[in-house]
Design a protein around this motif. Sequence first.
Motif: not given
Lengths: 198, 547
Positions: A89-106
């Motif tokens: 998210i600090a690099r405006d890569d919203r797709g990866h940010a959401i993917l990483a957050t989803t993985l963390t949630t899982l």
Amino acid sequence: MADIPVGTPLAAPQARQRTLLVGTVFGTAAALMYFAALFGVYLRERSDALADGGSWIPSGTNIQLAQPTVAAWTLLMSVVTMQWAVYSIARDDRGHAILATTLTTLFGFSVVITTSFQYTQMGLVADDSIAAVLIYTISASHLAMIAIGLVFLLLMAFRALGGQYSSRQTDGFVAASIFWYAVVFVYVVIWTAIFVLK
Amino acid sequence: MTLTETRPETDAVAAGDDSGPTAQSSPDQWTPPTGLARILSTGDHQTIGQMYVAFALLLSGLALALGMLIGIEQADIDGGFGVFANSNELFQVFGLYRTTLILCGLVPLFLGLATVVIPRQLGASSVAFPRAAAAGFWTWLVGAITHIAATFSYGGLGSFQAGAAREQSVELTVLSLGVIGLGLLASAGVIFATIVTQRPAGMDLLQVPAFSWSMLVATGVWLFSLPVLLANLVISWVDMRGADVVAFGGGDAPFEQVAWAFDAPQVYAWTVPMLGIVAEVFTAAHRNRPKMFEPMAFLVGVFGFFAFGAWAQSFFDSADPSTSDAHIVTNEFLFTAFGLAIALVVVAYGGWLAFNAASAGQRPQISPQFALVTISGALLTAAVLAGVLRVAEPALGVLREFDDDVWRGFFDAMADLEGSSLVTGMMNLAVLGGLLAAVAGLFHWAPRVLGSPLNAPLGYLSVLPLAGGSILIGLTDVLGGFFDQPARPYQTSGIADIDSLGFVEALNVIGLIGYIAVVGGLVLVALNVARSLTGVPMAESDHGEEA
């Protein structure tokens, strides 16, 4: 940006000075103090029981190290994915940010399942001993902390999906990551104090 | 900006200004709620703070009325006046007096004042998290009402006599105290975040007004204290939920779990904001701004540090106190050191006030708030001195190692003080000192908190019973301690040890008069607040509202 009805008076935007971050740090510190108190009582009672020559964990219970170790490694992996989300998210890569957050949630959700499975295997009766009362209090409190962390992460993911967070505004993700690291830290202490030391 | 970031209410809505376009009904336009719906859904810090102050004053009065009931019973220690049917009822009210006075009265009163005053002191439009402030208030209020109702339904923090309490009510009492703690924690977090993040650019933390600084320290200490209280309560509650109670939920164990919150040093932690109020009112009365602010800020911080007392709880003791290597937290060096250090800090703080008074070069402008802060400072000083006696026995134990015979009588007297009503006196002095300071703050900031100043003659009239009553309550408890009056009146086994029973009962009658006076003083304050809120024209204006 959400629709705001025409005619609604708009206040001038407030200059938010990392308010969410400070609030989260306050909440996280409170959660850590809560667990510090629980561990204080737990370790004191355990020490007294062992000093008297007795056993701490009641006989007939089956507290395996396998499930807690799997849960600990899962949470340690979630630290990597959480940091991945903050980095993205600090690099405006919203797709990866959401993917990483989803993985963390899982990962977090899988720890809930692992702990629940362990409850069914332990054979520890809640009102049988001081150890049982304290183990269930600590581990159930940690499950509640995970649940709060999951809600926090999902909220941040949805807000990122709505475009609220970017390299100019990362507070939400950083705040969620601080809370999540505290979740992992507490579990590492649980793993050591309860499941390794027994 | 998205809709979720919009403040719950604009100032215009909060002030009831319906002249704007929002008031025109239209299917497409949002109409602000009015009446009860406005109060229930408000995120306006002014309204939340006002509600906090109003309910905290009400519950403080209730707590002191409970103290009055205990006082009536204690006026005849060995016989009793039949106010309570049995020891367990006295135990329930004993616990409820403490939880209500501190967690439903004093702490929320400070938080309410802070919720209104601090954003204005910092030049912010509102608190940092308006919705969390509202959630904190409503959580606290629901918890407080439930806590009181559950205690009166044969509940309480445990049971002193087997079968005398209703199990479900005890569980609800414990749970509701946890809810109170959660609400207070949320409100404290809001105040902390407001002070840290809502300051204007260029204002560093040591430039905030004294009250804001003291609230920053207080909320920091509460941040470390309240979660420990919650942990104690959760352990008790989990134990109670089982078919058999193991250790933490049976008998009076739930009260013992939280008793540290009403003893030294934690009892001082609840009073930290009074240092800020005293500083502001005192310097305003001398028509001066605080001089040497940094040393004062340092002293408040150190006071907060030494006041943190969640570690001084009996559940960190070793299981068998009779063994030679027993570990009793309240006999440890740290406990004594904290008790002695905090007294030094209060003395140093008094020196700072004296320096400011001397440097002002003029006599103070007398006002109700000035009288109240003067008395509250004296009460806090008396409390920490009583606290020194409270912790003296372990300290003197070191001297005992050298020569036990010479000072035997003195040492034994000190040892007796530890479980005596001196502990109650110390708590009452500190908490009532804090309550008086909070009322002084209400007078001082009345135009901000209530919208108009409080009536000064009525204020002077309330000072006398508040100050006099508080002194009587605290000092009679402390004096009773010297005659071995037990700290816990429901433990009838300690009655036989009381020296001069008739004198102690006379002291308790004087203490009872003190309770009546303080309740009367609070009623006068409540009338004054009601008068101010209803806008009755006043001949007198307030004194000392800071420029």
